[in-house]
Design a protein around this motif. Sequence first.
Motif, PDB file in Angstrom:
ATOM      1  N   TRP A 151      31.897  37.890  40.651  1.00  0.00           N
ATOM      2  CA  TRP A 151      33.163  38.614  40.858  1.00  0.00           C
ATOM      3  C   TRP A 151      33.822  38.228  42.173  1.00  0.00           C
ATOM      4  N   VAL A 162      39.223  36.276  39.923  1.00  0.00           N
ATOM      5  CA  VAL A 162      39.591  37.197  38.857  1.00  0.00           C
ATOM      6  C   VAL A 162      39.250  36.561  37.515  1.00  0.00           C
ATOM      7  N   SER A 177      37.663  48.282  32.175  1.00  0.00           N
ATOM      8  CA  SER A 177      37.258  47.380  33.259  1.00  0.00           C
ATOM      9  C   SER A 177      37.168  48.064  34.616  1.00  0.00           C
ATOM     10  N   ARG A 225      35.969  38.897  38.372  1.00  0.00           N
ATOM     11  CA  ARG A 225      36.082  40.360  38.321  1.00  0.00           C
ATOM     12  C   ARG A 225      37.252  40.747  37.435  1.00  0.00           C
ATOM     13  N   VAL A 236      40.577  42.534  36.194  1.00  0.00           N
ATOM     14  CA  VAL A 236      41.766  42.980  36.900  1.00  0.00           C
ATOM     15  C   VAL A 236      42.080  44.400  36.465  1.00  0.00           C
ATOM     16  N   HIS A 281      46.971  42.963  32.187  1.00  0.00           N
ATOM     17  CA  HIS A 281      46.404  41.639  32.365  1.00  0.00           C
ATOM     18  C   HIS A 281      47.494  40.676  32.800  1.00  0.00           C
ATOM     19  N   ARG A 282      47.113  39.809  33.740  1.00  0.00           N
ATOM     20  CA  ARG A 282      48.129  38.905  34.267  1.00  0.00           C
ATOM     21  C   ARG A 282      48.452  37.803  33.262  1.00  0.00           C
ATOM     22  N   THR A 307      41.352  32.326  41.636  1.00  0.00           N
ATOM     23  CA  THR A 307      42.782  32.081  41.752  1.00  0.00           C
ATOM     24  C   THR A 307      43.025  30.924  42.708  1.00  0.00           C
TER      25      THR A 307
END
Lengths: 243, 99
Positions: A100, A104, A172, A236, A238, A242-243, B86
């Motif tokens: 994590w 992400v 989550s 990990r 989010v 969700h992006r 990221t």
Amino acid sequence: MAREPGGEKIVNPNPMMSNGNNCQRLFRLLLGLLLAVLAAGLGYVLSSLPSPAPGLSKPVAEHLEASGVSNPVTAVLLNYRAYDTLLELGVLLLAPLGVWSLGVAARHREPLVDPVLDMLARLLVPMLILVAGYLLWAGAHAPGGAFQAGSVLAAAGVLLLLSGWWPGPAFSGLPLRVSLTAGPGVFLVAGVALMFAGGRMLEYPPPFAGALILLIEAAATWSIGITLAALFAGGRPVAGPHR
Amino acid sequence: MSLLQPVFDIVLGLALLWLAWRAVASPDLFRGIVLFIAFGLVMALVWVRLDAPDIALAEAAIGGGLTGALLLATLARLESGGGAGTGRGKDRESEPNDE
């Protein structure tokens, strides 16, 4: 693809190719020699072991009745050496923390919309959960137990992730974290509670040993399953959309 | 029956060594992972032959199944050039330089 297993494909940027190759060959020769010495040493040690191996199987068998289970492996893991297993669960908790910390979780590819996979997952996941429950229960008297059951549970999770299911934000957050820590948590609480009840840490009183082991193993199974599936998801979760 | 078991054990042991060697030496990562999964399954059989069914179960589920799945997921990320992170993993070239 049909290369020799020797692996002669290490790219050598050095213009002095032959020199580098010679060096490499010498290195390989040396490495092979050292490995041969190691293998010979191990073989010698193995051959000089006393043939009826002195072990702890007799004391284990003698105290099996007090352990609460009839499978000696489970007795050792969850009773005699429960402390080791507790620490093992701690290590297992550290693994997703490490993953994590790297970033992400992202779906690394679009989920396959495949009716066959979908159907298979629908059929297999309930069966895998059932098998996990059986392995957990059978661990008391036959091969099985928390780790085996947990990994079968994790296989169900991996199958779900592969077939396009993704934990929503509702799962989550706190539920996921509680799931990850349930195993070591219950184990620790049980151990400390036994201390307050007058014994030593993780010293089960024989009348409750079976029930305590089942309780700890059930929590551990859940945690192991979720931990391994979370490792497969990678990264990990989010919070929020969700992006 | 008495001859069959030692022969089976020897074949099993040799298969294990061969799979291990191929898995390590394979230049193709995907093939290496598949060989590793096969290694885990044969290893589970070896544990059964050694009278350790508990370890065999764990090996089949974790060594053969989940580790293989984790390695395949890692390979997919390596090949897509991204990664879980990221920031991290982006600095890696998009084409993997290990085959």
